[in-house]
Write a protein that holds these residues in place. Structure first.
Motif, short mmCIF file in Angstrom:
data_model
loop_
_atom_site.label_atom_id
_atom_site.label_comp_id
_atom_site.label_asym_id
_atom_site.label_seq_id
_atom_site.Cartn_x
_atom_site.Cartn_y
_atom_site.Cartn_z
N LEU A 310 -17.86 -42.51 57.90
CA LEU A 310 -18.43 -41.35 57.25
C LEU A 310 -19.16 -41.26 56.11
N LYS A 311 -19.06 -42.41 55.54
CA LYS A 311 -19.76 -42.50 54.07
C LYS A 311 -21.33 -42.48 54.20
N ALA A 312 -21.56 -43.06 55.51
CA ALA A 312 -23.18 -43.20 55.46
C ALA A 312 -23.90 -41.97 56.00
N VAL A 313 -23.01 -40.86 56.52
CA VAL A 313 -23.42 -39.68 57.21
C VAL A 313 -23.65 -38.64 56.08
N PRO A 314 -24.65 -38.14 55.73
CA PRO A 314 -24.76 -36.86 54.76
C PRO A 314 -24.13 -35.86 55.34
N MET A 315 -23.38 -34.87 54.66
CA MET A 315 -22.73 -33.67 54.95
C MET A 315 -22.94 -32.63 54.29
N LEU A 316 -22.84 -31.38 54.79
CA LEU A 316 -23.02 -30.11 54.28
C LEU A 316 -21.80 -29.23 54.82
N CYS A 317 -21.00 -28.77 53.97
CA CYS A 317 -19.60 -28.31 54.40
C CYS A 317 -19.75 -26.88 53.64
N PHE A 318 -19.45 -25.69 54.64
CA PHE A 318 -19.20 -24.37 54.09
C PHE A 318 -17.67 -24.21 54.47
N SER A 319 -17.24 -23.12 53.35
CA SER A 319 -15.83 -22.54 53.98
C SER A 319 -15.86 -21.35 53.43
N ALA A 320 -14.92 -20.61 54.12
CA ALA A 320 -14.82 -19.06 53.94
C ALA A 320 -13.28 -18.78 54.59
N CYS A 321 -12.73 -18.23 53.84
CA CYS A 321 -11.14 -17.82 54.15
C CYS A 321 -10.70 -16.43 54.01
N GLU A 322 -11.69 -15.37 54.21
CA GLU A 322 -11.09 -14.06 54.25
C GLU A 322 -11.27 -13.35 55.66
N SER A 323 -10.49 -14.11 56.51
CA SER A 323 -10.59 -13.41 57.69
C SER A 323 -9.36 -12.50 57.85
N ALA A 324 -9.20 -11.36 58.62
CA ALA A 324 -8.33 -10.69 58.54
C ALA A 324 -6.93 -11.34 58.86
N GLY A 325 -6.79 -12.36 59.60
CA GLY A 325 -5.53 -13.25 59.86
C GLY A 325 -4.39 -12.28 60.33
N ALA A 326 -3.64 -13.01 60.92
CA ALA A 326 -2.42 -12.82 61.47
C ALA A 326 -1.63 -12.02 60.50
N ASP A 327 -0.82 -10.83 60.98
CA ASP A 327 -0.12 -10.08 59.92
C ASP A 327 0.96 -10.85 59.25
N PHE A 328 1.22 -10.64 57.60
CA PHE A 328 2.04 -11.60 57.14
C PHE A 328 1.81 -12.99 56.88
N ILE A 329 0.65 -13.34 57.46
CA ILE A 329 0.55 -14.87 57.47
C ILE A 329 -0.72 -15.25 56.58
N SER A 330 -0.67 -15.99 55.54
CA SER A 330 -1.66 -16.07 54.58
C SER A 330 -2.72 -16.93 55.53
N ASN A 331 -3.98 -16.75 55.30
CA ASN A 331 -5.19 -17.53 55.95
C ASN A 331 -5.89 -18.16 54.93
N ASP A 332 -5.43 -18.61 53.84
CA ASP A 332 -5.92 -19.29 52.81
C ASP A 332 -6.26 -20.83 53.39
N TYR A 333 -5.58 -21.23 54.45
CA TYR A 333 -5.61 -22.54 54.81
C TYR A 333 -6.99 -23.36 55.23
N THR A 334 -7.98 -22.40 55.81
CA THR A 334 -9.42 -22.95 56.11
C THR A 334 -9.95 -23.46 54.89
N GLU A 335 -9.92 -22.70 53.54
CA GLU A 335 -10.63 -23.31 52.56
C GLU A 335 -9.84 -24.33 51.99
N GLU A 336 -8.75 -24.21 52.05
CA GLU A 336 -7.78 -25.34 51.44
C GLU A 336 -7.95 -26.65 52.05
N ASP A 337 -8.23 -26.53 53.56
CA ASP A 337 -8.65 -27.92 54.44
C ASP A 337 -10.01 -28.27 54.24
#
Length: 391
Positions: A310-337
């Motif tokens: 992957l080192k030779a391949v340029p990457m542009l990454c976007f992250s967003a974590c403010e989905s409504a999410g399942a009840d009582f379950i944190s949805n911050d994992y997308t940005e953490e990943d």
């Protein structure tokens, strides 16, 4: 006089003749309502349009509050342009065939944008708005073709997969192998730019590790390298349990919509609201179960030796974590990943051509919620890697 009128009405209500008279009056009122009040489909569509216009205004105010960048005046997307007519091909892959939708001419293209969608969706739900914005801004002109890949059984109107139990053995590595078969079958020899969201981003990363020479760049939204977090596994297990064995299709699609979109988008935007009402047939969700299972039970992409590709391949990454999410379950994992991916690639393989943008006030499907905002970074990224999206 008031007392007399009340006595008259009381006697009228209690008498049999009064009951007949009131019934007659009620019928006349209902008849007048049906005759003079327009409840046709056109009227309903008109009311729905007015409602959507008001929701669009609220969504615009929301973006003005949370938007992190100002669209470039060079990218004129004021006038929405329909995408060119696409062609559909069914590519033989194992164990099930893969449907691809091609926009543009592959034979004359100088660059090919290949997309891969997230779980529970297909290319139309994930990339439709972004591709329309790119086309309206002229970014798909000048020798750019788009190949939208739908995982087996995820295309619109897909028939039930034969032998769904065979799909239980599929994983994200199998999807990457299918993607290699698709690229070879289409005879693509020009530079590829991959664009993926969630599970689709993971598939593109695995494909790039195996075929780095074919990739000119990666545009990834909420990507991941490692195992799913506990919250992510619980969220997807909840959706999976609602599908089977409980067969609560309506609840499962509503929960999946909350995982994908922000609460504001579900309330204001037409596409997320349409998604929350779609896929009500059990056969449609049975086709999608294997991809959800593959993503929630995924393994890490590989050791450092594999990530070196992957080192030779340029990457542009976007992250967003403010989905409504399942009840009582944190949805911050997308940005953490995504943050973990950026740190690991920079620390372990010294990847220097990697950019990360956080999008605030947005759900996981940022290509739908913030298409205009990520358009300019994508344009600059493609220019930076020597590709000119557009004339």
């Amino acid at each position: 006089r008031t007392g007399c009128l009340s006595e008259i009405f009381s006697d009228l209500l209690l008498s049999s003749n009064g009951t007949v008279l009131l019934s007659f009056v009620s019928i006349c009122l209902l008849f007048a309502w049906r005759m003079f009040i327009d409840d046709s489909e056109d009227h309903e569509n008109f009311v729905e349009t007015l409602k959507q216009e008001e929701l669009d205004k609220k969504w615009k105010r929301h973006n003005e509050k949370w938007g992190t960048s100002t669209p470039s005046p060079k990218l004129n997307i004021e006038v929405a342009m329909p995408l060119p007519e696409g062609s559909v091909r069914l590519i033989p892959t194992e164990p099930f065939p893969t449907m691809v939708t091609i926009i543009g001419d592959l034979s004359s293209a100088r660059t090919v944008l290949i997309t891969y969608h997230d779980i529970g969706m297909n290319h139309r739900w994930c990339f439709s708005r972004l591709l329309h914005c790119m086309h309206s801004a002229g970014m798909l002109d000048g020798g750019v073709a788009v190949v939208n890949v739908d995982a087996p059984g995820h295309e619109d109107g897909a028939a039930a997969l034969p032998g769904v139990e065979m799909a239980s053995g599929l994983n994200l590595e199998s999807c990457a192998t299918q993607l290699q078969t698709v690229v070879n079958a289409l005879g693509i020899s020009v530079p590829l730019v991959g664009m993926g969201i969630g599970a689709g981003a993971n598939v593109l990363l695995r494909f790039t590790c195996d075929c780095p020479s074919k990739m000119a760049g990666l545009i990834l939204m909420n990507p991941s390298l490692g195992y799913p977090s506990r919250c992510e596994r619980v969220s997807l297990s909840l959706v999976r349990s609602l599908m089977s064995p409980f067969a609560m299709v309506g609840s499962s699609v509503s929960t999946m919509a909350r995982i994908h979109f922000s609460q504001r988008a579900l309330a204001c935007k037409s596409l997320p609201r349409s998604y929350a009402r779609c896929y009500r047939q059990p056969v449609e969700w049975r086709n999608k179960q294997w991809f959800i299972d593959a993503f929630r039970s995924r393994d890490t992409i590989g050791p450092t030796s594999r990530l070196e590709a992957l080192k030779a391949v340029p990457m542009l990454c976007f992250s967003a974590c403010e989905s409504a999410g399942a009840d009582f379950i944190s949805n911050d994992y997308t940005e953490e990943d995504c943050a973990a991916l950026v740190m690991e690639l920079r620390m372990e393989v010294a990847h220097t051509r990697l950019s990360h943008m956080r999008i605030k006030g947005c759900g996981a499907q940022l290509a739908e919620e913030r298409a205009e905002e990520i358009l300019q970074p994508i344009k600059l990224f493609t220019q930076g890697i020597g590709l000119n999206f557009g004339r």
